[in-house]
Design an enzyme around this catalytic site. Structure first.
Site, PDB file in Angstrom:
ATOM      1  N   LEU A  30       6.446   0.353   0.306  1.00  0.00           N
ATOM      2  CA  LEU A  30       6.195  -1.086   0.468  1.00  0.00           C
ATOM      3  C   LEU A  30       6.967  -1.680   1.640  1.00  0.00           C
ATOM      4  O   LEU A  30       8.103  -1.281   1.931  1.00  0.00           O
ATOM      5  CB  LEU A  30       6.591  -1.823  -0.825  1.00  0.00           C
ATOM      6  CG  LEU A  30       5.884  -1.358  -2.099  1.00  0.00           C
ATOM      7  CD1 LEU A  30       6.283  -2.244  -3.279  1.00  0.00           C
ATOM      8  CD2 LEU A  30       4.364  -1.329  -1.941  1.00  0.00           C
ATOM      9  N   HIS A  31       6.334  -2.642   2.298  1.00  0.00           N
ATOM     10  CA  HIS A  31       6.970  -3.395   3.381  1.00  0.00           C
ATOM     11  C   HIS A  31       6.636  -4.870   3.185  1.00  0.00           C
ATOM     12  O   HIS A  31       5.963  -5.237   2.196  1.00  0.00           O
ATOM     13  CB  HIS A  31       6.505  -2.875   4.748  1.00  0.00           C
ATOM     14  CG  HIS A  31       5.012  -2.781   4.874  1.00  0.00           C
ATOM     15  ND1 HIS A  31       4.201  -3.891   4.913  1.00  0.00           N
ATOM     16  CD2 HIS A  31       4.182  -1.707   4.926  1.00  0.00           C
ATOM     17  CE1 HIS A  31       2.945  -3.512   5.019  1.00  0.00           C
ATOM     18  NE2 HIS A  31       2.885  -2.193   5.015  1.00  0.00           N
ATOM     19  N   GLY A  33       4.518  -6.760   4.447  1.00  0.00           N
ATOM     20  CA  GLY A  33       3.085  -7.056   4.323  1.00  0.00           C
ATOM     21  C   GLY A  33       2.663  -7.003   2.862  1.00  0.00           C
ATOM     22  O   GLY A  33       2.042  -7.928   2.333  1.00  0.00           O
ATOM     23  N   HIS A  34       3.019  -5.886   2.188  1.00  0.00           N
ATOM     24  CA  HIS A  34       2.714  -5.775   0.752  1.00  0.00           C
ATOM     25  C   HIS A  34       3.367  -6.931  -0.023  1.00  0.00           C
ATOM     26  O   HIS A  34       2.748  -7.545  -0.890  1.00  0.00           O
ATOM     27  CB  HIS A  34       3.274  -4.467   0.182  1.00  0.00           C
ATOM     28  CG  HIS A  34       2.704  -3.214   0.762  1.00  0.00           C
ATOM     29  ND1 HIS A  34       3.446  -2.351   1.534  1.00  0.00           N
ATOM     30  CD2 HIS A  34       1.466  -2.665   0.671  1.00  0.00           C
ATOM     31  CE1 HIS A  34       2.702  -1.321   1.888  1.00  0.00           C
ATOM     32  NE2 HIS A  34       1.493  -1.483   1.384  1.00  0.00           N
ATOM     33  N   GLY A 144      -5.026  -7.424   1.975  1.00  0.00           N
ATOM     34  CA  GLY A 144      -4.589  -7.840   3.304  1.00  0.00           C
ATOM     35  C   GLY A 144      -5.713  -7.813   4.320  1.00  0.00           C
ATOM     36  O   GLY A 144      -6.546  -6.891   4.330  1.00  0.00           O
ATOM     37  N   ASP A 147      -6.394  -4.749   6.819  1.00  0.00           N
ATOM     38  CA  ASP A 147      -7.459  -3.765   6.599  1.00  0.00           C
ATOM     39  C   ASP A 147      -8.757  -4.545   6.382  1.00  0.00           C
ATOM     40  O   ASP A 147      -9.282  -4.628   5.267  1.00  0.00           O
ATOM     41  CB  ASP A 147      -7.106  -2.897   5.389  1.00  0.00           C
ATOM     42  CG  ASP A 147      -5.791  -2.163   5.605  1.00  0.00           C
ATOM     43  OD1 ASP A 147      -5.784  -1.176   6.340  1.00  0.00           O
ATOM     44  OD2 ASP A 147      -4.754  -2.626   5.083  1.00  0.00           O
ATOM     45  N   LEU A 181       2.685  -4.728  10.405  1.00  0.00           N
ATOM     46  CA  LEU A 181       3.461  -3.859   9.531  1.00  0.00           C
ATOM     47  C   LEU A 181       2.524  -2.883   8.826  1.00  0.00           C
ATOM     48  O   LEU A 181       1.415  -3.237   8.429  1.00  0.00           O
ATOM     49  CB  LEU A 181       4.238  -4.683   8.497  1.00  0.00           C
ATOM     50  CG  LEU A 181       5.286  -5.639   9.055  1.00  0.00           C
ATOM     51  CD1 LEU A 181       6.120  -6.240   7.919  1.00  0.00           C
ATOM     52  CD2 LEU A 181       6.202  -4.962  10.067  1.00  0.00           C
ATOM     53  N   ARG A 184       2.716   3.455   7.676  1.00  0.00           N
ATOM     54  CA  ARG A 184       2.697   4.554   8.659  1.00  0.00           C
ATOM     55  C   ARG A 184       3.577   4.268   9.871  1.00  0.00           C
ATOM     56  O   ARG A 184       3.848   5.178  10.651  1.00  0.00           O
ATOM     57  CB  ARG A 184       1.257   4.855   9.089  1.00  0.00           C
ATOM     58  CG  ARG A 184       0.445   5.525   7.999  1.00  0.00           C
ATOM     59  CD  ARG A 184      -0.891   6.048   8.508  1.00  0.00           C
ATOM     60  NE  ARG A 184      -1.538   6.906   7.533  1.00  0.00           N
ATOM     61  CZ  ARG A 184      -2.495   6.528   6.689  1.00  0.00           C
ATOM     62  NH1 ARG A 184      -2.937   5.283   6.703  1.00  0.00           N
ATOM     63  NH2 ARG A 184      -3.028   7.385   5.838  1.00  0.00           N
TER      64      ARG A 184
HETATM   65  P1  AMP Z   1      -1.780   0.109   1.382  1.00  0.00           P
HETATM   66  O1  AMP Z   1      -0.551   0.405   0.590  1.00  0.00           O
HETATM   67  O2  AMP Z   1      -1.672   0.508   2.820  1.00  0.00           O
HETATM   68  O3  AMP Z   1      -3.045   0.593   0.708  1.00  0.00           O
HETATM   69  O4  AMP Z   1      -1.912  -1.486   1.417  1.00  0.00           O
HETATM   70  C1  AMP Z   1      -1.983  -2.224   0.224  1.00  0.00           C
HETATM   71  C2  AMP Z   1      -2.406  -3.624   0.559  1.00  0.00           C
HETATM   72  O5  AMP Z   1      -1.473  -4.209   1.465  1.00  0.00           O
HETATM   73  C3  AMP Z   1      -3.782  -3.701   1.245  1.00  0.00           C
HETATM   74  O6  AMP Z   1      -4.494  -4.814   0.722  1.00  0.00           O
HETATM   75  C4  AMP Z   1      -3.419  -3.912   2.692  1.00  0.00           C
HETATM   76  O7  AMP Z   1      -4.415  -4.589   3.438  1.00  0.00           O
HETATM   77  C5  AMP Z   1      -2.172  -4.774   2.565  1.00  0.00           C
HETATM   78  N1  AMP Z   1      -1.359  -4.712   3.777  1.00  0.00           N
HETATM   79  C6  AMP Z   1      -0.938  -3.602   4.428  1.00  0.00           C
HETATM   80  N2  AMP Z   1      -0.262  -3.938   5.541  1.00  0.00           N
HETATM   81  C7  AMP Z   1      -0.253  -5.298   5.598  1.00  0.00           C
HETATM   82  C8  AMP Z   1       0.287  -6.266   6.508  1.00  0.00           C
HETATM   83  N3  AMP Z   1       0.954  -5.897   7.591  1.00  0.00           N
HETATM   84  N4  AMP Z   1       0.102  -7.574   6.241  1.00  0.00           N
HETATM   85  C9  AMP Z   1      -0.587  -7.970   5.130  1.00  0.00           C
HETATM   86  N5  AMP Z   1      -1.122  -7.108   4.232  1.00  0.00           N
HETATM   87  C10 AMP Z   1      -0.957  -5.795   4.462  1.00  0.00           C
END
Ligand code: AMP
Length: 282
Positions: A30-31, A33-34, A144, A147, A181, A184
């Site tokens: 998690l960062h 953004g999450h 987010g 994506d 963010l 990766r």
């Molecule tokens: P992931 O763990 O990469 O599957 O992402 C989980 C959720 O976090 C998805 O809805 C992504 O679009 C969202 N997300 C990832 N990076 C960001 C970011 N930088 N800003 C906002 N939402 C994000």
């Protein structure tokens, strides 16, 4: 915060809840953004559920499933600090029960943009999100805009499959240099992260040109490409200017909402970013 690892335990918890339930599915690592999605859920919903599940079906054999960053201890700490109600933390066996060829029917959106380079990807994403929706039974789901194609596909799935879920799109959270963010980004050195911020510079150049009235997508794509070429370590997978509704490339910028998106490799790390543009709201 309560951590639940099985479907039965989650359903037992869920049947005693009333009010709105906000859900944020994640792959972990998690960062901010999450965390911004989770903040939005906390603000809007009575209860907030977050899942951490590294979903194998959305990775192709040559991709980074086995090296994907895992920061579970820190993730749990962050979720506790945000006062999340439930962390759903299933295993692959819990989610798939040994059956991994179940899938949500594809729509034409699956094969566009990301789908051209990662043909398996949206089959895996929709399958796991549908499975999670069936278990979590959220009233609201937070995704987010980072994506964007995934967001559009989930929106379509919610409609097509009659899920009674309100989808809440959340803005992309960026580093101070503009780099979106992403879990990766942990694969990149600090220097590479700075180099990768050229993606945002390129996107913003396209935005400026759109705002100045440039209507030719070929010229806009060339400007973007020229900026990305300033970093020799970057290899462009695609640059797209597409109608947001269909994800088909546009031949001229009109009043419809468009998605300007890109995927690049910086050394071996694949990075995506985008912005959504509508001339009527500028
Ligand atoms: P992931 O763990 O990469 O599957 O992402 C989980 C959720 O976090 C998805 O809805 C992504 O679009 C969202 N997300 C990832 N990076 C960001 C970011 N930088 N800003 C906002 N939402 C994000």
């Amino acid at each position: 915060m309560k951590t639940i690892k099985t479907v039965d335990d989650f359903l037992n918890w869920r049947k005693n809840q009333s009010g709105s339930v906000g859900f944020t599915p994640t792959l972990g690592a998690l960062h901010k953004g999450h965390l911004s999605l989770i903040h939005a859920s906390k603000k809007q919903c009575d209860l907030t559920v977050v899942s951490i599940f590294l979903n194998p079906t959305q990775f192709a054999p040559n991709e980074d499933l086995n090296s994907y960053p895992n920061t579970l201890e820190q993730d749990i700490q962050d979720l506790k600090e945000l006062d999340v109600d439930i962390l759903f933390l299933p295993t692959t066996e819990v989610m798939y029960q040994g059956v991994d060829d179940v899938s949500v029917p594809a729509t034409p959106l699956f094969a566009k943009l990301e789908g051209k380079s990662r043909s398996h990807f949206f089959y895996g994403v929709t399958t796991i999100v549908a499975k999670l929706f069936n278990v979590i039974q959220p009233t609201h789901a937070f995704f987010g805009k980072k994506d964007a194609q995934q967001l559009y596909i989930i929106k379509q799935m919610i409609k097509d499959m009659n899920y009674a879920i309100e989808l809440i799109p959340c803005p992309t959270i960026r580093d101070s240099n503009g780099l979106a963010l992403s879990s990766r980004n942990q694969y990149l050195t600090k220097k590479e992260q700075l180099q990768a911020s050229i993606i945002y510079t390129g996107l913003m150049r396209v935005k400026e040109e759109l705002e100045r009235g440039q209507k030719n997508p070929i010229i806009l794509k060339q400007s973007f490409e020229t900026i990305l070429h300033q970093i020799s370590a970057i290899k462009i997978d695609y640059i797209s200017i597409a109608a947001a509704a269909t994800l088909d490339e546009v031949v001229e910028i009109s009043n419809e909402t468009i998605l300007i998106s890109t995927a690049v490799f910086l050394n071996d790390v694949r990075l995506i970013d985008n912005f959504i543009y509508s001339s009527s709201i500028t």
